[in-house]
Each structure stands twice: as C-alpha cells, then as structure tokens.
Design an enzyme around this catalytic site. Sequence first.
Site, PDB file in Angstrom:
ATOM      1  N   LYS A  88     -10.423  -0.715  10.742  1.00  0.00           N
ATOM      2  CA  LYS A  88     -10.648  -1.862   9.849  1.00  0.00           C
ATOM      3  C   LYS A  88     -11.010  -3.119  10.637  1.00  0.00           C
ATOM      4  CE  LYS A  88      -7.314  -0.309   6.348  1.00  0.00           C
ATOM      5  NZ  LYS A  88      -8.082   0.406   5.325  1.00  0.00           N
ATOM      6  N   CYS A 141      -4.825   2.694  -3.509  1.00  0.00           N
ATOM      7  CA  CYS A 141      -3.529   3.124  -2.941  1.00  0.00           C
ATOM      8  C   CYS A 141      -2.435   2.127  -3.265  1.00  0.00           C
ATOM      9  CB  CYS A 141      -3.621   3.367  -1.435  1.00  0.00           C
ATOM     10  SG  CYS A 141      -4.676   4.742  -1.006  1.00  0.00           S
ATOM     11  N   HIS A 185       0.866  -1.180   0.000  1.00  0.00           N
ATOM     12  CA  HIS A 185       0.000   0.000   0.000  1.00  0.00           C
ATOM     13  C   HIS A 185       0.910   1.239   0.000  1.00  0.00           C
ATOM     14  CE1 HIS A 185      -2.833   2.877   1.894  1.00  0.00           C
ATOM     15  NE2 HIS A 185      -3.797   2.073   1.498  1.00  0.00           N
ATOM     16  N   ASP A 236       2.908  -4.697   7.979  1.00  0.00           N
ATOM     17  CA  ASP A 236       1.701  -3.891   7.820  1.00  0.00           C
ATOM     18  C   ASP A 236       0.510  -4.834   8.009  1.00  0.00           C
ATOM     19  OD1 ASP A 236      -0.583  -2.706   6.847  1.00  0.00           O
ATOM     20  OD2 ASP A 236       0.322  -1.965   4.987  1.00  0.00           O
ATOM     21  N   GLN A 269      -4.756  -5.068   7.031  1.00  0.00           N
ATOM     22  CA  GLN A 269      -5.815  -5.938   6.514  1.00  0.00           C
ATOM     23  C   GLN A 269      -5.959  -7.239   7.293  1.00  0.00           C
ATOM     24  OE1 GLN A 269      -8.015  -5.079   4.332  1.00  0.00           O
ATOM     25  NE2 GLN A 269      -7.067  -3.167   3.696  1.00  0.00           N
TER      26      GLN A 269
END
Lengths: 431, 153
Positions: A250, A388, A146, A224, A227
């Site tokens: 999220k 993104c 991203h 990261d 998600q």
Amino acid sequence: MAQPLILEPEIKLNTSASSRRQTQPVAWAYLREDFPILDQKVHGQPLLYLDNAATSQKPRAVIDALSRYYERDNANVHRGIHELSNRATAAFEAARVRAAKFLNARSADEIIFTRGTTEGINLVAAAWGAKFIKRGDKILLTEMEHHSNIVPWQLLAERTGAQLVFLPINGDRGLLDPGQLDEFLTSDVKLLAMTHISNSLGTINPVAEYCERARQRGIVTLIDAAQSAGHRPLDVQQIGCDFLALSAHKMCGPTGIGVLYGRGERLEETPPYQGGGEMILSVDFHRSTWKQAPHKFEAGTPDISGAIALHAAMDYLDGIGRDRIAQHDLELGAYAFEKLAALKGIRLFGPPIGRAGLVSFLLDGVHAHDVVTVADQRGVALRGGHHCNQPLMKKLGVESTARASFYFYNTTEEIDRFVEVVREIKKFFGT
Amino acid sequence: MFDDLTDLYQQLILDHSKGPRNFRVLPDANRTAQGTNPICGDNYTLYAKVDGDMVKEISFQGSGCAISKASASLLTESLKGRTIAEAKNLFNKVHDLVTTGNLDGDVGKLAALAGVHKFPARVKCAILPWHALMAAVEGKGETVSTETEKELS
C-alpha cells in the site's frame, strides 16, 4: 454532535530530500512518469486509478530493485558464506535498518518482516496474546477496524475466554469520541488495538493521544498502520505504541511483505510465532533454543526480494517527503468530498474535513457494485463492497459503499474527471 | 464500450431492479433458501410453495445490486407454474447464458441476462438467486453462497 477533530502534530523529516523540497511545491503530475502502469488505457479511456487504499501502484525504482536483486544478488540469507549470500544478507538487513529509520524505531531489532499488516497483527495475537491475555481480560478495538484487526482477536478471545470491546463511532461522520475513552479504559483492558486511518471512512485517528492514555494505565497498544504508512510521517516513539503493523504494497512496495514494529521489551517477552529454520539457535530432537528478536519471529526463508524492494519504496517516498504526501492527501480528500457533496442524492461517509485521501459514498437507489462496473467502463478503477469492514457497515446500516482512494500521483484534474463520471452514473441509472 | 454497458444494463434489467416483481414474503411457502454473496453483501431469501412436483408460487426478499435483484425478479416470473425438473433445466440454461452468452433454446425474458457474460466479476451477482432457488426446490433450506461458484473468467 460533531466532535472536534484532533490531528497529530506533523513530524518533520530530517532527510535531505524532504528538507530540500520544503520550499518548493512538488510537481505531483510529473511523478506519474515514475509509474509505468499508469500510462495505459482501460476500455478505451485513460486509466484513472482510484483504488490505492486496496493497493498502490509501484514506481520504476521499486520494480528495478526487484529485478536487480534477482539478476545479480539472489541467494539465501543468513546461512551462506559465499559472496551472493553475503550480498543478499547485507541487503536484507539493510532493509531492516531502513525500516527502523522510516518508523523512527529505537533499533533495527524492533523490526520484524511479515507478509503484511494481517500477518503482523496475527503474530501479536498468536504469540504475545496467547501468553498475556487471560480469561476475563478485555481487548479494546474500535468500530471502524478492518477484519484483519478484528478476527485475530476473536480467535484469541475464543481460545482464552477474553472479551472484545469496541469504541463507538459517531455515525456517518466516522469519528471516535476521545472524551469517551476513559470509561472504556477499565482495569480489565489488557490491549488497545486500533487503526490509524480507516480504510472506508478516511478518518485519521489521534493515535498518539489514545496510546498515551492507554499506556498510563499499563495497557499494551497496537496500531494498524496499513492505510497511514506511506501516506504520512510515522514515528513509533511519538505515537508511543507497543506494536505497529504495515503492508509494503500500500506504500509503493511489492505484495507479500510488511513490517511489524514491536517495542524492544514487548518482543523480548513474546514467545516465537512460528518455528522453523532461521529462527533457531540450536535444535535437538526434543528441544530447541531460538534467537533473539527479531529473528525469533522470522521462521523460514524470508521474502528477501520483497524487503529489498520495500527499502527502495521507503527511499522513494522519503525522496518526495511524507509530510508533503500527507498534505496532498488532505487536499485531494477534502476536494473530492466537497465536489461529491455538491451532488444530489449522494451519501458520504467519514469526516468532511481533516480526512485521509479517500472518499466512500453511496448514490441513492444505485448499488455500489453497479457504480463500480459503470465507472470501470469509463476507465475509472474504484472499489465497491464492504471493504473488509462488515461490522462497520452494519453500524452504518449499509451493505456496501463505493470508494475512491487517492495517492500522491493523483491530481485534482483526475478528481474532476471522477466526479464527472459519478454524474454520468447517476444519469445512467436515472437517479 | 457503451454497448457493453447497455447490454449489461438492458432496459428490462433496470426495470426489474427498480421495481422487482414478486418482491415479498410468501406466508405459506414450504421451501425457502437464502443466497448471500460475502464479497459484496448481496443477500436474498427465496420463498417457494411447491405442490408435488409443481412450483405453485414463488417470491423473494432481500437486497443487492441491480443485476442480482433483476435476476431474482425475472426468476420468480419465469418459474411460477413450472415443474422442478423444468426449474433445474432453466438453471442450467441461465448458467450457460451468463457465463458464455450462449442461448440454448427459448428462455423468454431471461435472455436479457446475456450481457452479463462480458463482465466476469458480475456473473456471481446474476447467478446468486438461481443457486438459492436450487437449494430451495431441492429442499435443502440452507444458505448458499456465491463462494460455492468457481471463479469464472
């Protein structure tokens, strides 16, 4: 050539709620009643919310935690002696302890509250990176990152003279090749920063394996988890990363708050990120001293209500069982991929099996924005654009894709309705 | 609900998006400008051959959604043989049309863009080629972005 997909071993949670549920199926559709927003019509049709990779919806428990805090306990933290300040401080620090448990960190001191994944990564780049990344060093990323896991490193590279290197993916299937990793882990690589789950491909990366191999060479690692947090069990000790960043919004929490996990020894060697109140021990006109981690990274009044609501979100998710949510994600992702793959004139991105609960696609001759506009008129919320992921889109040779992303409150019946709408869109545009 | 959609994607719009007119590079263009939408990746280059005050030839290349492509195609059809003053006037009329749905005078086929105003998120798509046009005829020769357009609602 297709690469074998390596999934991390599932981590079993020890919470009573999840273990109680091990033996009984979760009534996913029933959980929808916990989400007031889902019960509405959009353009005259029942809302079908399939933009969960952008942000999830919030259960009543989280909304209530926010209003309860403001109705009863609101005060600034860490500085008052009065009752409300004590309550606010206790609740804020309880959220930190809860986040440490959620990620299986060794200590709550390894939990920094941030504005979200983006700020977490920027903190590492600006504070740790500025001290430890030098001219000629390499920062290893992947092609599926991203923008938030690319641009902070570009800024750091510009300042320091370091270089960015990208692990390639194998085209539309969107997998990394673990066999290639060793040739990229050269002695000048100082940091490996990679996503756990790709927000546009749905690829689930074997991050524990990647971190272990990087660590063997003394390379610092950042994951990261935007998600993956809230979609599957996350154990920073099992992953073996040095840093891990996530966003509350999220994973059923509010916007504006996230967590950066940092391994204790990393945080100790990292200088402060921003200066201000809350983070200092003493301030003189020309010189200041600051607190230990995590407080030295939290200048200014934090998002107190956000941390408290994130606590409620973590409780809610573990009440269902993140292992069960991960299984449901896998089922929805596979089901949607299979149903869409049966259509003519569609291009699908990401691995066919072992994918996260999201599907990116393109219809021949129809732009993603047109797909999303028509879907919206049918009450279906999709995302269309580059997500993104502009460098990834360039690699795939597309400008944008349409994306449907699921969460545990989505059902196979909803995916059937979504696929029916995709059929209608194809018909509408005559393809 | 379906009325709004068929207003947006009128047959003329679908026709122009599938078979855009003047969709080519203009080798002897003396004005060009690029228009991009960083949000969705729409990207068009406008080519114009301006002689004195007159737009003699106009064409475009690039890619994007049905709305932006049809808008660019209709633009090229509408502007060939017009003066720069007329082009600016038409820009203002199209801007009003796609933001409010109000039609001020006769704009010919461009009236097909009226349905856009009910879809705030798509106004940028429709207006993008027009911003590129203005940059081209004003000889700015630069890249214009939809982000110069204020969020419209």
